[in-house]
Write a protein that holds these residues in place. Structure first.
Motif, PDB file in Angstrom:
ATOM      1  N   LYS A  43       0.914  -1.055  -0.008  1.00  0.00           N
ATOM      2  CA  LYS A  43       0.073  -0.129   0.128  1.00  0.00           C
ATOM      3  C   LYS A  43       1.048   1.266   0.149  1.00  0.00           C
ATOM      4  CE  LYS A  43      -4.003  -2.062   0.915  1.00  0.00           C
ATOM      5  NZ  LYS A  43      -5.263  -1.753   0.113  1.00  0.00           N
ATOM      6  N   ASP A  44       0.203   2.131  -0.452  1.00  0.00           N
ATOM      7  CA  ASP A  44       0.725   3.396  -0.426  1.00  0.00           C
ATOM      8  C   ASP A  44       0.014   4.428   0.452  1.00  0.00           C
ATOM      9  OD1 ASP A  44       2.872   2.796  -2.135  1.00  0.00           O
ATOM     10  OD2 ASP A  44       2.060   3.912  -3.929  1.00  0.00           O
ATOM     11  N   ARG A  45       0.850   5.506   1.237  1.00  0.00           N
ATOM     12  CA  ARG A  45       0.139   6.159   2.142  1.00  0.00           C
ATOM     13  C   ARG A  45       1.024   7.592   1.830  1.00  0.00           C
ATOM     14  NH1 ARG A  45      -0.541   4.283   7.583  1.00  0.00           N
ATOM     15  NH2 ARG A  45       1.749   4.095   7.485  1.00  0.00           N
ATOM     16  N   THR A  46       0.060   8.550   1.297  1.00  0.00           N
ATOM     17  CA  THR A  46       0.730  10.186   1.270  1.00  0.00           C
ATOM     18  C   THR A  46       0.348  11.065   2.125  1.00  0.00           C
ATOM     19  OG1 THR A  46       0.839   9.329  -1.445  1.00  0.00           O
ATOM     20  CG2 THR A  46       0.729  11.733  -0.705  1.00  0.00           C
ATOM     21  N   THR A  47       1.530  11.776   2.536  1.00  0.00           N
ATOM     22  CA  THR A  47       1.080  12.833   3.596  1.00  0.00           C
ATOM     23  C   THR A  47       1.510  14.271   2.950  1.00  0.00           C
ATOM     24  OG1 THR A  47       1.595  11.379   5.387  1.00  0.00           O
ATOM     25  CG2 THR A  47       1.645  13.791   5.714  1.00  0.00           C
ATOM     26  N   TRP A  48       0.546  15.028   2.706  1.00  0.00           N
ATOM     27  CA  TRP A  48       0.743  16.177   2.395  1.00  0.00           C
ATOM     28  C   TRP A  48       0.897  17.315   3.346  1.00  0.00           C
ATOM     29  CZ3 TRP A  48       0.792  17.393  -2.803  1.00  0.00           C
ATOM     30  CH2 TRP A  48       0.517  16.118  -3.561  1.00  0.00           C
ATOM     31  N   VAL A  49       2.097  18.146   2.950  1.00  0.00           N
ATOM     32  CA  VAL A  49       2.458  19.116   4.070  1.00  0.00           C
ATOM     33  C   VAL A  49       2.454  20.422   3.425  1.00  0.00           C
ATOM     34  CG1 VAL A  49       4.309  19.921   5.685  1.00  0.00           C
ATOM     35  CG2 VAL A  49       3.945  17.506   5.118  1.00  0.00           C
ATOM     36  N   ASP A  50       1.640  21.340   4.155  1.00  0.00           N
ATOM     37  CA  ASP A  50       1.364  22.737   3.537  1.00  0.00           C
ATOM     38  C   ASP A  50       2.572  23.618   4.175  1.00  0.00           C
ATOM     39  OD1 ASP A  50      -0.954  22.381   2.075  1.00  0.00           O
ATOM     40  OD2 ASP A  50      -2.343  22.749   4.008  1.00  0.00           O
ATOM     41  N   CYS A  51       3.521  24.050   3.181  1.00  0.00           N
ATOM     42  CA  CYS A  51       4.703  25.129   3.648  1.00  0.00           C
ATOM     43  C   CYS A  51       4.258  26.227   3.639  1.00  0.00           C
ATOM     44  CB  CYS A  51       5.971  24.270   2.842  1.00  0.00           C
ATOM     45  SG  CYS A  51       6.137  22.575   3.108  1.00  0.00           S
ATOM     46  N   ALA A  52       4.947  26.929   4.453  1.00  0.00           N
ATOM     47  CA  ALA A  52       5.055  28.588   4.306  1.00  0.00           C
ATOM     48  C   ALA A  52       6.373  29.007   4.613  1.00  0.00           C
ATOM     49  CB  ALA A  52       4.169  29.142   5.385  1.00  0.00           C
ATOM     50  N   TYR A  53       7.306  29.660   3.501  1.00  0.00           N
ATOM     51  CA  TYR A  53       8.648  29.857   3.618  1.00  0.00           C
ATOM     52  C   TYR A  53       8.525  31.522   3.585  1.00  0.00           C
ATOM     53  CZ  TYR A  53      13.637  30.112   2.656  1.00  0.00           C
ATOM     54  OH  TYR A  53      15.055  30.127   2.738  1.00  0.00           O
ATOM     55  N   TRP A  54       8.643  31.952   4.905  1.00  0.00           N
ATOM     56  CA  TRP A  54       8.644  33.502   5.104  1.00  0.00           C
ATOM     57  C   TRP A  54      10.162  33.986   4.922  1.00  0.00           C
ATOM     58  CZ3 TRP A  54       4.365  36.266   5.894  1.00  0.00           C
ATOM     59  CH2 TRP A  54       3.126  35.633   6.367  1.00  0.00           C
ATOM     60  N   THR A  55      10.436  34.905   3.749  1.00  0.00           N
ATOM     61  CA  THR A  55      11.795  35.024   3.493  1.00  0.00           C
ATOM     62  C   THR A  55      11.707  36.254   2.428  1.00  0.00           C
ATOM     63  OG1 THR A  55      13.885  34.150   2.496  1.00  0.00           O
ATOM     64  CG2 THR A  55      11.949  33.274   1.554  1.00  0.00           C
ATOM     65  N   ASP A  56      12.790  36.986   2.483  1.00  0.00           N
ATOM     66  CA  ASP A  56      13.019  37.877   1.470  1.00  0.00           C
ATOM     67  C   ASP A  56      13.839  37.375   0.153  1.00  0.00           C
ATOM     68  OD1 ASP A  56      11.796  39.926   2.995  1.00  0.00           O
ATOM     69  OD2 ASP A  56      13.534  40.613   3.980  1.00  0.00           O
TER      70      ASP A  56
END
Length: 145
Positions: A43-56
């Protein structure tokens, strides 16, 4: 402090936003884990991660394309929400401290990532009076140290 490290592929192209005068690059990273269930089926289990990269340093954003494999690390945050039909949901978000580009899935997994390694800086050695390797007549095993 909790630190989370994720290696995965981008689900879509990154978007650069400006929030209250600060730049943030938003993207999602998918990590797929393969395992066998109780019956021995893979089986495959996919985990999605929302990313926020605060940078200049938004110059990395054009390289964050769908299918690009990245290593990200930062502080995790779980956000809960209620769907329109009243069910509870949760999403894993990550406030990115660093991001590293690892490569592209190319065409193998349906990913349309077009990231290519940037060309290496060209360096040409100046002409010198040093002999070419074929002109050396001394024995190579005679080391000077």
């Amino acid at each position: 402090m909790i630190k989370l490290q994720v290696i995965g592929n981008l689900g879509k192209d990154a978007i650069v936003n400006n929030v209250n005068g600060k730049n943030v690059i938003n993207f999602t990273v998918a990590h797929t884990e393969r395992y066998k269930d109780a019956q021995g089926n893979q089986k495959d289990r996919t985990t999605w991660v929302d990313c926020a990269y605060w940078t200049d340093r938004t110059a990395v954003a054009p390289y964050l394309k769908k299918g690009t494999q990245v290593y990200v690390e930062g502080q995790p945050d779980v956000r809960t929400y209620t769907t329109q039909d009243g069910r509870q949901g949760a999403t894993l978000t990550l406030r990115i401290a660093s991001v590293q580009l690892l490569g592209s899935r190319g065409n193998e997994g349906g990913g349309s990532g077009s990231y290519q390694q940037p060309p290496a800086a060209s360096y040409s050695q100046p002409a010198s009076s040093a002999p070419a390797a074929s002109d050396i007549t001394e024995p190579l095993d005679d080391l000077p140290f």
